[in-house]
Write a protein that holds these residues in place. Structure first.
Motif, mmCIF file in Angstrom:
data_model
loop_
_atom_site.group_PDB
_atom_site.id
_atom_site.type_symbol
_atom_site.label_atom_id
_atom_site.label_comp_id
_atom_site.label_asym_id
_atom_site.label_seq_id
_atom_site.Cartn_x
_atom_site.Cartn_y
_atom_site.Cartn_z
ATOM 1 N N GLU A 245 -16.303 63.736 5.292
ATOM 2 C CA GLU A 245 -15.873 62.373 4.998
ATOM 3 C C GLU A 245 -15.830 61.544 6.276
ATOM 4 O OE1 GLU A 245 -13.458 59.910 1.927
ATOM 5 O OE2 GLU A 245 -12.753 61.966 2.205
ATOM 6 N N THR A 246 -15.332 62.137 7.361
ATOM 7 C CA THR A 246 -15.290 61.418 8.629
ATOM 8 C C THR A 246 -16.694 61.104 9.131
ATOM 9 O OG1 THR A 246 -13.206 62.518 9.200
ATOM 10 C CG2 THR A 246 -14.436 61.485 11.005
ATOM 11 N N LEU A 247 -17.594 62.088 9.051
ATOM 12 C CA LEU A 247 -18.965 61.850 9.480
ATOM 13 C C LEU A 247 -19.631 60.753 8.653
ATOM 14 C CD1 LEU A 247 -20.244 65.492 10.148
ATOM 15 C CD2 LEU A 247 -19.699 63.730 11.847
ATOM 16 N N LEU A 249 -18.105 58.215 7.191
ATOM 17 C CA LEU A 249 -17.535 56.927 7.590
ATOM 18 C C LEU A 249 -18.120 56.446 8.912
ATOM 19 C CD1 LEU A 249 -13.814 57.514 6.589
ATOM 20 C CD2 LEU A 249 -15.390 55.892 5.525
ATOM 21 N N ILE A 250 -18.370 57.378 9.840
ATOM 22 C CA ILE A 250 -18.988 56.995 11.116
ATOM 23 C C ILE A 250 -20.457 56.639 10.889
ATOM 24 C CG2 ILE A 250 -19.616 57.775 13.427
ATOM 25 C CD1 ILE A 250 -17.133 59.572 13.382
ATOM 26 N N GLN A 251 -21.139 57.443 10.092
ATOM 27 C CA GLN A 251 -22.554 57.188 9.796
ATOM 28 C C GLN A 251 -22.757 55.787 9.225
ATOM 29 O OE1 GLN A 251 -24.109 58.830 6.125
ATOM 30 N NE2 GLN A 251 -25.882 59.679 7.204
ATOM 31 N N THR A 252 -21.871 55.374 8.335
ATOM 32 C CA THR A 252 -21.989 54.065 7.686
ATOM 33 C C THR A 252 -21.278 52.972 8.462
ATOM 34 O OG1 THR A 252 -20.036 54.562 6.325
ATOM 35 C CG2 THR A 252 -22.199 55.104 5.394
ATOM 36 N N ARG A 253 -20.643 53.346 9.584
ATOM 37 C CA ARG A 253 -19.901 52.433 10.466
ATOM 38 C C ARG A 253 -18.713 51.774 9.763
ATOM 39 N NH1 ARG A 253 -23.102 55.101 12.955
ATOM 40 N NH2 ARG A 253 -24.189 54.464 14.859
#
Length: 323
Positions: A245-247, A249-253
């Motif tokens: 989930e964290t990845l 959120l970072i991937q989608t900024r």
């Protein structure tokens, strides 16, 4: 004492905040001598669940149509308490609850081996021994988590500028991280979740900073709102859930990028294959660069600091993590 308020020029004193000299009519129940049924009727009225004040009526708050209110409470209580404790920046640590400190893992393995000697034909016991051997091999990560928590807890900074270790509050890897921060005399946080079975937080969380959530979604939000790094030790479904989930959120900024460090390359390279995902075209090569591996507590800490130096950012700057 009665004061004549009509007296010329009189200016009354402020009334008492709670007490009156003369009781109001509703401060006394209707007496039984006026109606013998009154006391029983009144007990029935006041004893009914619907008479409870809304914020004290747990049955009402648990109704399906009160979900929006419960979601707000699940957000607001931790937000208020964390602000009161001056928690502005956190290092989030995830990992398995099933990997204890080495002494406990070794003791459990010895118990299983003794049982196998008594029941050598029990195939399931032999399977449990093999699993316990693997858990013991990974129990060194407990000490890495503990040392990392100590490093973060002892890091420079004070008050609102101190980095605080945040975990899910359970045993295993999370206990190790909380314990290390506790060893350093620092505040440390556990964000528990209410489950259908009884559970206990690990004993190394700062009293007043072990917070319990009803909803996973709000718990995840509070994990990331102040996060300055995510450190992920070997774990199972829950650990994977928080990591991916964290990845995402970072991937989608939707989350401002932060360091994501997977501890234990040997475990993680077997647990999932990001290079395969790139080759299959389901993630981009740049997404493979959103995380990396580390092995020791000092390496994790050095990597986090170097990441911020290369990004030209301050770990303790005022910023919004996830919206």
């Amino acid at each position: 004492m009665t004061v004549d308020i009509k007296e010329d020029g009189h200016k009354p004193l402020p009334p008492d905040e709670r007490r009156r000299e003369v009781q109001l009519p509703w401060c006394r129940p209707k007496p039984g001598h006026e109606d013998s049924r009154a006391p029983d009727l009144l007990r029935e009225i006041m004893g009914h669940p619907n008479y409870r004040q809304a914020d004290e009526d747990i049955d009402f708050l648990n109704r399906d149509d009160m979900r929006a209110t419960r979601l707000l409470l699940d957000y607001q209580k931790p937000e208020t308490l964390l602000r009161e404790h001056g928690v502005a920046h956190s290092i989030v640590v995830f990992g398995s609850t099933r990997i204890p400190e080495p002494a406990a893992a070794r003791e459990h393995l010895e118990v299983l081996r003794a049982r196998c000697e008594v029941c050598p034909e029990d195939a399931d016991l032999h399977r449990q021994v093999r699993v316990a051997e693997r858990v013991l091999a990974k129990s060194d990560y407990y000490e890495v988590a503990r040392e990392f928590g100590r490093i973060v807890g002892a890091a420079e900074g004070s008050g609102d500028n101190r980095l605080v270790v945040v975990t899910g509050g359970g045993p295993g890897m999370m206990e190790g991280a909380n314990r290390g921060a506790h060893d350093a005399g620092a505040k440390t946080i556990g964000l528990n979740i209410t489950l259908p079975h009884e559970q206990f937080p690990n004993p190394y969380i700062t009293p007043g900073l072990c917070l319990r959530f009803r909803y996973f979604a709000l718990r995840k939000l509070h994990f990331l709102m102040r996060a300055r790094a995510l450190v992920v030790f070997p774990g199972g479904f829950g650990t994977f859930d928080e990591l991916f989930e964290t990845l995402t959120l970072i991937q989608t900024r939707r989350l401002r990028p932060v360091p994501v460090i997977l501890v234990g390359r040997a475990f993680w390279e077997r647990a999932f294959d990001p290079d395969f995902l790139v080759e299959e075209g389901v993630i981009d090569p740049e997404d493979r660069e959103l995380f990396w591996y580390a092995e020791t507590a000092q390496e994790i800490w050095d990597d986090i600091r170097q990441w911020y130096a290369r990004a030209g950012r301050d770990m303790r700057e005022a910023e919004t993590g996830v919206e």
